[in-house]
Design a protein around this motif. Structure first.
Motif, PDB file in Angstrom:
ATOM      1  N   CYS A 152       0.844  -1.193   0.000  1.00  0.00           N
ATOM      2  CA  CYS A 152       0.000   0.000   0.000  1.00  0.00           C
ATOM      3  C   CYS A 152       0.884   1.248   0.000  1.00  0.00           C
ATOM      4  O   CYS A 152       1.905   1.279   0.672  1.00  0.00           O
ATOM      5  CB  CYS A 152      -0.889   0.002   1.248  1.00  0.00           C
ATOM      6  SG  CYS A 152      -1.925   1.469   1.351  1.00  0.00           S
TER       7      CYS A 152
ATOM      8  N   ASN B  38      -0.537   4.402   0.592  1.00  0.00           N
ATOM      9  CA  ASN B  38      -1.356   5.524   1.063  1.00  0.00           C
ATOM     10  C   ASN B  38      -0.929   6.156   2.377  1.00  0.00           C
ATOM     11  O   ASN B  38      -1.208   7.323   2.614  1.00  0.00           O
ATOM     12  CB  ASN B  38      -2.818   5.104   1.143  1.00  0.00           C
ATOM     13  CG  ASN B  38      -3.385   4.931  -0.241  1.00  0.00           C
ATOM     14  OD1 ASN B  38      -3.139   5.759  -1.123  1.00  0.00           O
ATOM     15  ND2 ASN B  38      -4.094   3.851  -0.466  1.00  0.00           N
ATOM     16  N   PHE B  39      -0.288   5.400   3.223  1.00  0.00           N
ATOM     17  CA  PHE B  39       0.179   5.930   4.501  1.00  0.00           C
ATOM     18  C   PHE B  39      -0.878   6.751   5.236  1.00  0.00           C
ATOM     19  O   PHE B  39      -0.649   7.910   5.579  1.00  0.00           O
ATOM     20  CB  PHE B  39       1.460   6.757   4.310  1.00  0.00           C
ATOM     21  CG  PHE B  39       2.655   5.899   4.011  1.00  0.00           C
ATOM     22  CD1 PHE B  39       3.352   5.294   5.048  1.00  0.00           C
ATOM     23  CD2 PHE B  39       3.056   5.666   2.700  1.00  0.00           C
ATOM     24  CE1 PHE B  39       4.447   4.472   4.781  1.00  0.00           C
ATOM     25  CE2 PHE B  39       4.144   4.846   2.433  1.00  0.00           C
ATOM     26  CZ  PHE B  39       4.851   4.253   3.470  1.00  0.00           C
ATOM     27  N   CYS B  40      -2.041   6.178   5.452  1.00  0.00           N
ATOM     28  CA  CYS B  40      -3.006   6.809   6.350  1.00  0.00           C
ATOM     29  C   CYS B  40      -2.290   6.930   7.696  1.00  0.00           C
ATOM     30  O   CYS B  40      -1.556   6.006   8.086  1.00  0.00           O
ATOM     31  CB  CYS B  40      -4.255   5.942   6.478  1.00  0.00           C
ATOM     32  SG  CYS B  40      -5.028   5.660   4.876  1.00  0.00           S
TER      33      CYS B  40
ATOM     34  N   TYR C 125      -2.788   6.631  10.760  1.00  0.00           N
ATOM     35  CA  TYR C 125      -2.986   5.699  11.886  1.00  0.00           C
ATOM     36  C   TYR C 125      -2.497   4.293  11.561  1.00  0.00           C
ATOM     37  O   TYR C 125      -2.430   3.435  12.422  1.00  0.00           O
ATOM     38  CB  TYR C 125      -4.489   5.605  12.223  1.00  0.00           C
ATOM     39  CG  TYR C 125      -5.339   5.342  10.994  1.00  0.00           C
ATOM     40  CD1 TYR C 125      -5.479   4.064  10.485  1.00  0.00           C
ATOM     41  CD2 TYR C 125      -5.939   6.397  10.304  1.00  0.00           C
ATOM     42  CE1 TYR C 125      -6.206   3.822   9.338  1.00  0.00           C
ATOM     43  CE2 TYR C 125      -6.674   6.168   9.151  1.00  0.00           C
ATOM     44  CZ  TYR C 125      -6.796   4.876   8.675  1.00  0.00           C
ATOM     45  OH  TYR C 125      -7.498   4.638   7.528  1.00  0.00           O
ATOM     46  N   CYS C 126      -2.149   4.023  10.296  1.00  0.00           N
ATOM     47  CA  CYS C 126      -2.105   2.637   9.818  1.00  0.00           C
ATOM     48  C   CYS C 126      -0.694   2.065   9.689  1.00  0.00           C
ATOM     49  O   CYS C 126       0.225   2.700   9.169  1.00  0.00           O
ATOM     50  CB  CYS C 126      -2.822   2.543   8.476  1.00  0.00           C
ATOM     51  SG  CYS C 126      -2.960   0.857   7.880  1.00  0.00           S
TER      52      CYS C 126
ATOM     53  N   VAL D  79      -0.116  -0.863   8.057  1.00  0.00           N
ATOM     54  CA  VAL D  79      -0.026  -1.777   6.903  1.00  0.00           C
ATOM     55  C   VAL D  79       1.092  -1.416   5.911  1.00  0.00           C
ATOM     56  O   VAL D  79       1.892  -2.293   5.547  1.00  0.00           O
ATOM     57  CB  VAL D  79      -1.400  -1.944   6.210  1.00  0.00           C
ATOM     58  CG1 VAL D  79      -1.275  -2.731   4.907  1.00  0.00           C
ATOM     59  CG2 VAL D  79      -2.384  -2.643   7.137  1.00  0.00           C
ATOM     60  N   PRO D  80       1.215  -0.143   5.462  1.00  0.00           N
ATOM     61  CA  PRO D  80       2.300   0.149   4.508  1.00  0.00           C
ATOM     62  C   PRO D  80       3.690  -0.135   5.085  1.00  0.00           C
ATOM     63  O   PRO D  80       4.617  -0.425   4.345  1.00  0.00           O
ATOM     64  CB  PRO D  80       2.143   1.650   4.231  1.00  0.00           C
ATOM     65  CG  PRO D  80       0.746   1.973   4.630  1.00  0.00           C
ATOM     66  CD  PRO D  80       0.404   1.048   5.754  1.00  0.00           C
TER      67      PRO D  80
ATOM     68  N   GLN E  90      -4.771  -4.186  -0.904  1.00  0.00           N
ATOM     69  CA  GLN E  90      -5.099  -3.159   0.096  1.00  0.00           C
ATOM     70  C   GLN E  90      -5.829  -1.990  -0.539  1.00  0.00           C
ATOM     71  O   GLN E  90      -6.594  -1.300   0.109  1.00  0.00           O
ATOM     72  CB  GLN E  90      -3.832  -2.654   0.799  1.00  0.00           C
ATOM     73  CG  GLN E  90      -3.156  -3.672   1.672  1.00  0.00           C
ATOM     74  CD  GLN E  90      -4.032  -4.159   2.809  1.00  0.00           C
ATOM     75  OE1 GLN E  90      -5.044  -3.541   3.149  1.00  0.00           O
ATOM     76  NE2 GLN E  90      -3.666  -5.272   3.393  1.00  0.00           N
TER      77      GLN E  90
ATOM     78  N   HIS F  38     -10.241   2.285  -2.218  1.00  0.00           N
ATOM     79  CA  HIS F  38     -10.015   3.561  -1.527  1.00  0.00           C
ATOM     80  C   HIS F  38     -10.873   4.624  -2.214  1.00  0.00           C
ATOM     81  O   HIS F  38     -10.811   4.768  -3.438  1.00  0.00           O
ATOM     82  CB  HIS F  38      -8.533   3.938  -1.613  1.00  0.00           C
ATOM     83  CG  HIS F  38      -8.154   5.040  -0.668  1.00  0.00           C
ATOM     84  ND1 HIS F  38      -8.706   6.293  -0.742  1.00  0.00           N
ATOM     85  CD2 HIS F  38      -7.306   5.066   0.390  1.00  0.00           C
ATOM     86  CE1 HIS F  38      -8.196   7.052   0.227  1.00  0.00           C
ATOM     87  NE2 HIS F  38      -7.343   6.313   0.927  1.00  0.00           N
TER      88      HIS F  38
ATOM     89  N   GLN G 186     -13.882   5.702   7.162  1.00  0.00           N
ATOM     90  CA  GLN G 186     -13.060   5.887   8.375  1.00  0.00           C
ATOM     91  C   GLN G 186     -13.565   6.953   9.342  1.00  0.00           C
ATOM     92  O   GLN G 186     -13.586   6.722  10.545  1.00  0.00           O
ATOM     93  CB  GLN G 186     -11.575   6.182   8.037  1.00  0.00           C
ATOM     94  CG  GLN G 186     -10.937   5.259   7.021  1.00  0.00           C
ATOM     95  CD  GLN G 186     -10.803   3.809   7.455  1.00  0.00           C
ATOM     96  OE1 GLN G 186     -11.231   3.432   8.530  1.00  0.00           O
ATOM     97  NE2 GLN G 186     -10.238   2.964   6.596  1.00  0.00           N
TER      98      GLN G 186
ATOM     99  N   ARG H 144      -6.379  10.908   4.518  1.00  0.00           N
ATOM    100  CA  ARG H 144      -7.214  10.075   3.664  1.00  0.00           C
ATOM    101  C   ARG H 144      -7.389  10.667   2.251  1.00  0.00           C
ATOM    102  O   ARG H 144      -7.865  10.000   1.346  1.00  0.00           O
ATOM    103  CB  ARG H 144      -8.585   9.840   4.313  1.00  0.00           C
ATOM    104  CG  ARG H 144      -8.549   8.915   5.494  1.00  0.00           C
ATOM    105  CD  ARG H 144      -8.228   7.485   5.126  1.00  0.00           C
ATOM    106  NE  ARG H 144      -9.303   6.829   4.401  1.00  0.00           N
ATOM    107  CZ  ARG H 144      -9.255   5.583   3.952  1.00  0.00           C
ATOM    108  NH1 ARG H 144      -8.165   4.853   4.138  1.00  0.00           N
ATOM    109  NH2 ARG H 144     -10.259   5.058   3.302  1.00  0.00           N
TER     110      ARG H 144
HETATM  111 FE1  SF4 Z   1      -3.292   1.644   3.172  1.00  0.00          FE
HETATM  112 FE2  SF4 Z   1      -5.736   0.997   3.948  1.00  0.00          FE
HETATM  113 FE3  SF4 Z   1      -3.846   1.325   5.757  1.00  0.00          FE
HETATM  114 FE4  SF4 Z   1      -4.772   3.412   4.483  1.00  0.00          FE
HETATM  115  S1  SF4 Z   1      -5.980   2.086   5.883  1.00  0.00           S
HETATM  116  S2  SF4 Z   1      -2.607   2.972   4.827  1.00  0.00           S
HETATM  117  S3  SF4 Z   1      -5.220   2.593   2.467  1.00  0.00           S
HETATM  118  S4  SF4 Z   1      -3.905  -0.232   4.187  1.00  0.00           S
END
Ligand code: SF4
Ligand code: SAH
Ligand code: F3S
Length: 481
Positions: free
Chosen positions: A194, A196-198, A200-201, A203-204, A238, A275, A302, A314
């Motif tokens: 991913c 996007n680097f939201c 809070y997240c 995942v990336p 993602q 997204h 979100q 976002r």
């Molecule tokens: Fe990526 Fe989804 Fe996490 Fe945003 S919420 S950083 S789009 S995985």
């Protein structure tokens, strides 16, 4: 070109792993001839579909190595725990689990305990395992999953925990063996990572940057699935809407949908996650035009307040989101929408939260996955001031769940007396004399049927509605001529 090199690297890797798999298979076979006992594996999966899909690959490799699947962990010679780290409670759950394996390992020293997945991409977690859970045999991450056979072989001869975390991402290894539990529906990963680097997240940070599979590899995989009787595919990533942006090809997600729509034998196409910033008019039109694309869309918003959305990074406003939802509803009437919502992001006031409730009431999602904000180490939101109190987070979370439950029930009420197309998955769990399957909108439908209808599309009239499933009577079997 970049991706050509990657593919080549991928196929060399596959050859190497195949050799190891064959070697382990031969050893297991010799062992069986001597002892009369098979070797077994047990895989425990936490987290999202990405991890479920990775576990299917690990099980495919274990099958290839001559291991059999054990239902109970006590019977296994290889145990894998595939971890998630998206919220703190996922981590706490893991430590409880590893601790519980200490006795099992003491009773059965030859058993190999392996931990992999997103949490292992974080240094602090690997350090904790190394220091506190010495009975773990092997630790590996998300980027080197394909190396599992080689790592397993090495860990058989190691005294200490073997740790192999690869920091470089990018190799996509195609054609790895996969064990899929469902015959009629399959998850197909179309991209990894991913961008996007939201704020809070995590995942990336643990899954790396976006990497799309080549379209021909995806199409070939789905053609093979169709030839094996698969009827429904869910394209996975993602952020599937940004598919293809990293390839030097003129192909985007909408183009890919069209290609999958052409594949004979496949009746239904779903995809997740989308997204909102990347849902284009072209994609909306393509969804409506492709007859196999189901009337279902998971579109996380979100938070409802523009100030919070901005702090979350976002890249859309509440107004943008609502406009896209309106467009989708217009071209696909009856579409079932679902979403993800976070309560208690740093700085979220009760007024901001009211805006989240407003979106829920306005859109009327069929389903919502609701989460209490959880601080993730290394993310920008972790360092934000004005973190919301536990009390406020829980109070608002309960309010949100209550509002959504009523909406979900109302959405299901709309199905009463209507006929829906169901892909029959098998006997119903609660009553094996009945069948179960899903509508195109993703609703679980239980019903009584007449003939051997598993794996077929049938029409069912809904006679009873509940919050989480529907009951009905079969009208006809669309595929029997
Ligand atoms: Fe990526 Fe989804 Fe996490 Fe945003 S919420 S950083 S789009 S995985
Ligand atoms: N890529 C997907 C899903 C990622 S994780 C997407 O962007 O929608 C699934 C969900 O977990 C997210 O949508 C978000 O609602 C939630 N989530 C992610 N990080 C979180 C955190 N730190 N605290 C609480 N919920 C979180
Ligand atoms: Fe968890 Fe990794 Fe998925 S952190 S939510 S398993 S991508």
């Amino acid at each position: 070109m970049g991706e050509r090199k990657e593919l080549q690297l991928g196929s060399e890797e596959l050859e190497r792993q195949k050799e190891v798999m064959l070697r382990i298979r031969e050893n297991n076979s010799i062992d069986y001839q001597r002892s009369g006992n098979h070797k077994y594996y047990h895989v425990i999966t936490f987290g999202c579909q990405q991890n479920v899909s990775d576990s299917e690959k690990l099980m495919g490799m274990l099958d290839e190595m001559g291991y059999l699947k054990a239902e109970k962990k006590e019977d296994a010679d290889v145990i894998i725990i595939n971890t998630c780290t998206v919220r703190e409670n996922a981590e706490l759950k893991l430590y409880g689990n590893i601790g519980a394996f200490k006795q099992l390992k003491a009773d059965k020293p030859d058993m190999l305990l392996c931990i992999c997945g997103c949490m292992m991409e974080q240094e602090h977690a690997v350090k904790t395992i190394k220091q506190k859970y010495k009975h773990v045999d092997l630790v590996f991450g998300t980027h080197n999953l394909y190396k599992f056979p080689e790592l397993l072989e090495r860990s058989m001869n190691e005294m200490y925990t073997l740790i192999d975390i690869m920091n470089t991402e990018g190799i996509i290894v195609e054609d790895m063996p996969v064990r899929r539990e469902d015959k009629f529906k399959a998850w197909v990963t179309i991209m990894y990572g991913c961008n996007n680097f939201c704020s809070y997240c995590i995942v990336p940070h643990v899954r790396g940057r976006e990497r799309s599979r080549m379209p021909e590899n995806i199409i070939n995989e789905i053609k093979h699935l169709a030839a094996d009787g698969c009827k429904e595919v869910t394209l996975l990533g993602q952020n599937v809407n940004s598919y293809g942006k990293d390839l030097e090809l003129d192909v985007d997600f909408a183009d890919l949908l069209r290609m999958v729509n052409e594949i004979d034998g496949i009746d239904r196409i779903r995809f997740m996650t989308s997204h909102p910033k990347d849902i284009s008019d072209k994609l909306i039109a393509t969804m409506a035009e492709c007859s196999k694309v189901c009337e279902q869309l998971h579109l996380p918003f979100q938070a409802g307040s523009n100030r919070v959305l901005k702090a979350m990074n976002r890249k859309y406003t509440k107004e943008d989101y609502l406009e896209k939802v309106e467009k989708v509803k217009k071209v696909m009437p009856g579409i079932a929408l679902s979403t993800d919502v976070i309560v208690g992001f740093p700085g979220e006031t009760d007024e901001d939260f009211e805006e989240t409730l407003n979106i829920m009431r306005k859109v009327e999602f069929d389903q919502a996955f609701m989460f209490i904000y959880s601080k993730r180490p290394g993310t920008p939101a972790e360092r934000m001031e004005n973190q919301v109190s536990e009390d406020q987070k829980h109070r608002n979370f309960e309010k949100l769940v209550k509002v959504q439950n009523e909406i979900s029930k109302r959405a299901n009420d709309g199905y009463m007396g209507k006929a829906v197309e169901v892909l029959v998955e098998g006997p119903s769990k609660n009553d094996p004399s009945r069948y179960t399957g899903r509508s195109r909108t993703g609703k679980v439908v239980n019903f009584s049927g007449k003939r051997d209808i598993i794996g077929k599309l049938v029409n069912v009239k809904i006679t009873e509605v509940f919050s989480w499933f529907l009951n009905g009577e079969m009208l006809d079997d669309k595929n029997i001529d």
